[in-house]
Design a protein around this motif. Structure first.
Motif, PDB file in Angstrom:
ATOM      1  N   ASP A 211     -43.559   2.780 -16.335  1.00 24.02           N
ATOM      2  CA  ASP A 211     -44.602   3.678 -16.831  1.00 24.02           C
ATOM      3  C   ASP A 211     -45.821   3.127 -16.614  1.00 24.02           C
ATOM      4  O   ASP A 211     -46.604   4.369 -15.666  1.00 24.02           O
ATOM      5  CB  ASP A 211     -43.975   3.558 -18.076  1.00 24.02           C
ATOM      6  CG  ASP A 211     -43.343   4.549 -18.475  1.00 24.02           C
ATOM      7  OD1 ASP A 211     -42.349   5.154 -18.051  1.00 24.02           O
ATOM      8  OD2 ASP A 211     -42.283   3.848 -19.777  1.00 24.02           O
ATOM      9  N   GLN A 212     -45.800   2.103 -15.754  1.00 29.03           N
ATOM     10  CA  GLN A 212     -47.053   1.548 -15.661  1.00 29.03           C
ATOM     11  C   GLN A 212     -47.246   2.231 -13.576  1.00 29.03           C
ATOM     12  O   GLN A 212     -48.568   1.147 -13.052  1.00 29.03           O
ATOM     13  CB  GLN A 212     -48.136   0.244 -16.002  1.00 29.03           C
ATOM     14  CG  GLN A 212     -48.117  -0.098 -17.183  1.00 29.03           C
ATOM     15  CD  GLN A 212     -46.697   0.079 -18.336  1.00 29.03           C
ATOM     16  OE1 GLN A 212     -45.516  -0.905 -17.258  1.00 29.03           O
ATOM     17  NE2 GLN A 212     -46.552   0.770 -19.029  1.00 29.03           N
ATOM     18  N   LEU A 213     -46.570   2.195 -12.904  1.00 29.40           N
ATOM     19  CA  LEU A 213     -45.795   2.165 -11.444  1.00 29.40           C
ATOM     20  C   LEU A 213     -45.809   1.369 -10.882  1.00 29.40           C
ATOM     21  O   LEU A 213     -46.359   0.984  -9.649  1.00 29.40           O
ATOM     22  CB  LEU A 213     -47.568   3.528 -11.067  1.00 29.40           C
ATOM     23  CG  LEU A 213     -46.999   4.528  -9.903  1.00 29.40           C
ATOM     24  CD1 LEU A 213     -45.622   5.315  -9.971  1.00 29.40           C
ATOM     25  CD2 LEU A 213     -48.404   4.823  -9.567  1.00 29.40           C
ATOM     26  N   GLN A 214     -45.592  -0.136 -11.753  1.00 31.75           N
ATOM     27  CA  GLN A 214     -45.246  -1.280 -11.173  1.00 31.75           C
ATOM     28  C   GLN A 214     -44.511  -1.144 -10.315  1.00 31.75           C
ATOM     29  O   GLN A 214     -43.005  -0.443 -10.512  1.00 31.75           O
ATOM     30  CB  GLN A 214     -45.394  -2.220 -11.838  1.00 31.75           C
ATOM     31  CG  GLN A 214     -46.263  -2.437 -12.514  1.00 31.75           C
ATOM     32  CD  GLN A 214     -46.556  -3.342 -13.843  1.00 31.75           C
ATOM     33  OE1 GLN A 214     -45.765  -4.057 -14.549  1.00 31.75           O
ATOM     34  NE2 GLN A 214     -48.110  -3.762 -13.597  1.00 31.75           N
ATOM     35  N   LEU A 215     -43.708  -1.530  -8.954  1.00 31.47           N
ATOM     36  CA  LEU A 215     -42.554  -0.860  -8.673  1.00 31.47           C
ATOM     37  C   LEU A 215     -41.798  -2.325  -8.185  1.00 31.47           C
ATOM     38  O   LEU A 215     -43.044  -3.430  -8.286  1.00 31.47           O
ATOM     39  CB  LEU A 215     -42.686  -0.060  -7.241  1.00 31.47           C
ATOM     40  CG  LEU A 215     -43.276   0.891  -7.123  1.00 31.47           C
ATOM     41  CD1 LEU A 215     -44.302   0.971  -6.891  1.00 31.47           C
ATOM     42  CD2 LEU A 215     -43.006   2.052  -6.459  1.00 31.47           C
ATOM     43  N   ILE A 216     -40.452  -2.235  -8.077  1.00 31.47           N
ATOM     44  CA  ILE A 216     -39.650  -3.771  -7.949  1.00 31.47           C
ATOM     45  C   ILE A 216     -38.488  -3.840  -7.068  1.00 31.47           C
ATOM     46  O   ILE A 216     -37.913  -2.904  -6.608  1.00 31.47           O
ATOM     47  CB  ILE A 216     -39.108  -4.065  -9.155  1.00 31.47           C
ATOM     48  CG1 ILE A 216     -39.724  -4.640 -10.209  1.00 31.47           C
ATOM     49  CG2 ILE A 216     -37.867  -5.646  -8.793  1.00 31.47           C
ATOM     50  CD1 ILE A 216     -40.540  -5.555 -10.851  1.00 31.47           C
TER      51      ILE A 216
ATOM     52  N   PRO B  78     -49.487  -0.776  -7.254  1.00 30.31           N
ATOM     53  CA  PRO B  78     -50.486  -0.801  -6.719  1.00 30.31           C
ATOM     54  C   PRO B  78     -52.222  -0.057  -7.920  1.00 30.31           C
ATOM     55  O   PRO B  78     -51.642  -0.343  -8.829  1.00 30.31           O
ATOM     56  CB  PRO B  78     -49.986   1.348  -6.716  1.00 30.31           C
ATOM     57  CG  PRO B  78     -48.492   0.833  -7.381  1.00 30.31           C
ATOM     58  CD  PRO B  78     -48.536  -0.110  -8.275  1.00 30.31           C
ATOM     59  N   ASP B  79     -53.394   0.115  -6.556  1.00 28.70           N
ATOM     60  CA  ASP B  79     -54.488  -0.041  -7.263  1.00 28.70           C
ATOM     61  C   ASP B  79     -54.620   1.335  -5.890  1.00 28.70           C
ATOM     62  O   ASP B  79     -56.068   1.849  -5.770  1.00 28.70           O
ATOM     63  CB  ASP B  79     -54.976  -0.231  -6.851  1.00 28.70           C
ATOM     64  CG  ASP B  79     -55.300  -1.428  -5.399  1.00 28.70           C
ATOM     65  OD1 ASP B  79     -54.791  -0.847  -4.483  1.00 28.70           O
ATOM     66  OD2 ASP B  79     -55.059  -3.023  -4.926  1.00 28.70           O
ATOM     67  N   HIS B  80     -53.774   2.123  -5.277  1.00 28.06           N
ATOM     68  CA  HIS B  80     -54.715   2.791  -4.284  1.00 28.06           C
ATOM     69  C   HIS B  80     -53.323   3.768  -3.908  1.00 28.06           C
ATOM     70  O   HIS B  80     -51.993   3.115  -2.859  1.00 28.06           O
ATOM     71  CB  HIS B  80     -55.140   2.679  -2.859  1.00 28.06           C
ATOM     72  CG  HIS B  80     -55.650   3.604  -2.041  1.00 28.06           C
ATOM     73  ND1 HIS B  80     -55.113   3.941  -1.675  1.00 28.06           N
ATOM     74  CD2 HIS B  80     -57.152   3.442  -2.070  1.00 28.06           C
ATOM     75  CE1 HIS B  80     -56.166   5.098  -0.457  1.00 28.06           C
ATOM     76  NE2 HIS B  80     -57.185   4.972  -1.200  1.00 28.06           N
ATOM     77  N   ILE B  81     -53.376   5.252  -3.850  1.00 29.46           N
ATOM     78  CA  ILE B  81     -51.955   6.034  -3.355  1.00 29.46           C
ATOM     79  C   ILE B  81     -52.464   6.973  -2.779  1.00 29.46           C
ATOM     80  O   ILE B  81     -53.472   7.969  -3.117  1.00 29.46           O
ATOM     81  CB  ILE B  81     -51.196   6.520  -4.523  1.00 29.46           C
ATOM     82  CG1 ILE B  81     -50.846   5.515  -5.199  1.00 29.46           C
ATOM     83  CG2 ILE B  81     -50.011   7.588  -4.094  1.00 29.46           C
ATOM     84  CD1 ILE B  81     -50.102   5.485  -6.783  1.00 29.46           C
ATOM     85  N   GLU B  82     -52.406   6.859  -1.500  1.00 25.04           N
ATOM     86  CA  GLU B  82     -52.491   8.386  -0.521  1.00 25.04           C
ATOM     87  C   GLU B  82     -51.403   9.809  -0.377  1.00 25.04           C
ATOM     88  O   GLU B  82     -50.180   9.668  -0.009  1.00 25.04           O
ATOM     89  CB  GLU B  82     -52.750   8.661   0.896  1.00 25.04           C
ATOM     90  CG  GLU B  82     -54.143   7.965   1.156  1.00 25.04           C
ATOM     91  CD  GLU B  82     -54.648   7.844   2.116  1.00 25.04           C
ATOM     92  OE1 GLU B  82     -54.467   9.000   2.930  1.00 25.04           O
ATOM     93  OE2 GLU B  82     -55.947   7.515   2.683  1.00 25.04           O
ATOM     94  N   TYR B  83     -51.197  10.856  -1.535  1.00 25.55           N
ATOM     95  CA  TYR B  83     -49.906  11.795  -1.528  1.00 25.55           C
ATOM     96  C   TYR B  83     -50.621  12.522   0.091  1.00 25.55           C
ATOM     97  O   TYR B  83     -51.634  13.300   0.202  1.00 25.55           O
ATOM     98  CB  TYR B  83     -50.099  12.642  -2.779  1.00 25.55           C
ATOM     99  CG  TYR B  83     -49.154  13.654  -2.499  1.00 25.55           C
ATOM    100  CD1 TYR B  83     -48.042  13.761  -2.877  1.00 25.55           C
ATOM    101  CD2 TYR B  83     -49.776  15.155  -2.260  1.00 25.55           C
ATOM    102  CE1 TYR B  83     -47.371  14.832  -3.706  1.00 25.55           C
ATOM    103  CE2 TYR B  83     -49.163  16.243  -2.631  1.00 25.55           C
ATOM    104  CZ  TYR B  83     -48.153  16.183  -2.520  1.00 25.55           C
ATOM    105  OH  TYR B  83     -46.949  17.477  -3.430  1.00 25.55           O
ATOM    106  N   LEU B  84     -49.561  13.106   0.969  1.00 24.75           N
ATOM    107  CA  LEU B  84     -49.819  14.312   2.002  1.00 24.75           C
ATOM    108  C   LEU B  84     -48.818  15.255   2.323  1.00 24.75           C
ATOM    109  O   LEU B  84     -47.529  14.635   2.383  1.00 24.75           O
ATOM    110  CB  LEU B  84     -50.222  13.413   3.170  1.00 24.75           C
ATOM    111  CG  LEU B  84     -50.054  14.511   4.844  1.00 24.75           C
ATOM    112  CD1 LEU B  84     -51.422  15.417   4.565  1.00 24.75           C
ATOM    113  CD2 LEU B  84     -50.005  13.551   6.165  1.00 24.75           C
TER     114      LEU B  84
END
Length: 181
Positions: A50-55, A149-155
């Motif tokens: 839920d904190q958007l941490q990926l494994i 994550p601390d920065h995400i770009e969506y395109l």
């Protein structure tokens, strides 16, 4: 609207860790070696919380482990060809060292998949032929990497207007703004 897009990113990443044929299941991970040279490889998304941490999982002898120890900032790239959707993430990588966590996850891995972490040779070693790999009994080199994550770009490439949004995490809150594609 950025909030709706951010929610869709979370939904997609969570789904990708559960659904084997999701387009984000396999993603490109970029690290830097000691000389700053970028190194890319494909890894498998195993979990998103839920904190958007990926494994993802790896062999603890792999070069990516050394790269992360030297420089823990990494980049991730996800692409969905059908939707023409790209998600680019910058994150801090953390090597999980807690034996209880490692053992708990290891116990959930199917027997046939455990073989990947039991090779006598570390990843990248020269071999004469693929069949020349020997495996250990009882010992393994299983490791878990958590990406924060601390920065995400969506395109999203879409006619008549492409949609591009950048999200930055500040004080545990994500803020998104539209940017020119």
């Amino acid at each position: 609207m950025p909030d709706i897009i951010f929610s869709s990113i979370i939904r997609d990443l969570k789904a990708a860790s559960r659904i084997k044929d999701h387009p984000f299941r396999y993603f490109t991970l970029a690290t830097s070696d000691i000389n700053g040279t970028p190194k890319m490889r494909t890894v498998v998304l195993r979990d998103t919380n839920d904190q958007l941490q990926l494994i993802f999982y790896t062999d603890k002898r792999s070069q990516k482990i050394n790269h992360i120890k030297e420089y823990d900032t990494v980049s991730l790239l996800f692409f969905d060809r059908k939707r023409l959707l790209q998600i680019s993430i910058q994150a801090k990588a953390k090597i999980i060292t807690d034996d209880a966590i490692l053992q708990s996850i290891w116990n959930q891995i199917p027997q046939k998949s455990r073989k990947e972490y039991r090779s006598k040779l570390s990843p990248g070693k020269t071999i004469k032929k693929p069949e020349a790999i020997d495996y250990l009994e009882g010992k393994h080199f299983f490791s878990i990497i958590k990406l924060i994550p601390d920065h995400i770009e969506y395109l999203r490439l879409k006619r008549s207007n492409h949609i591009r949004v950048v999200f930055k995490k500040e004080n545990n809150n994500w803020e998104g703004v539209f940017i020119a594609p």
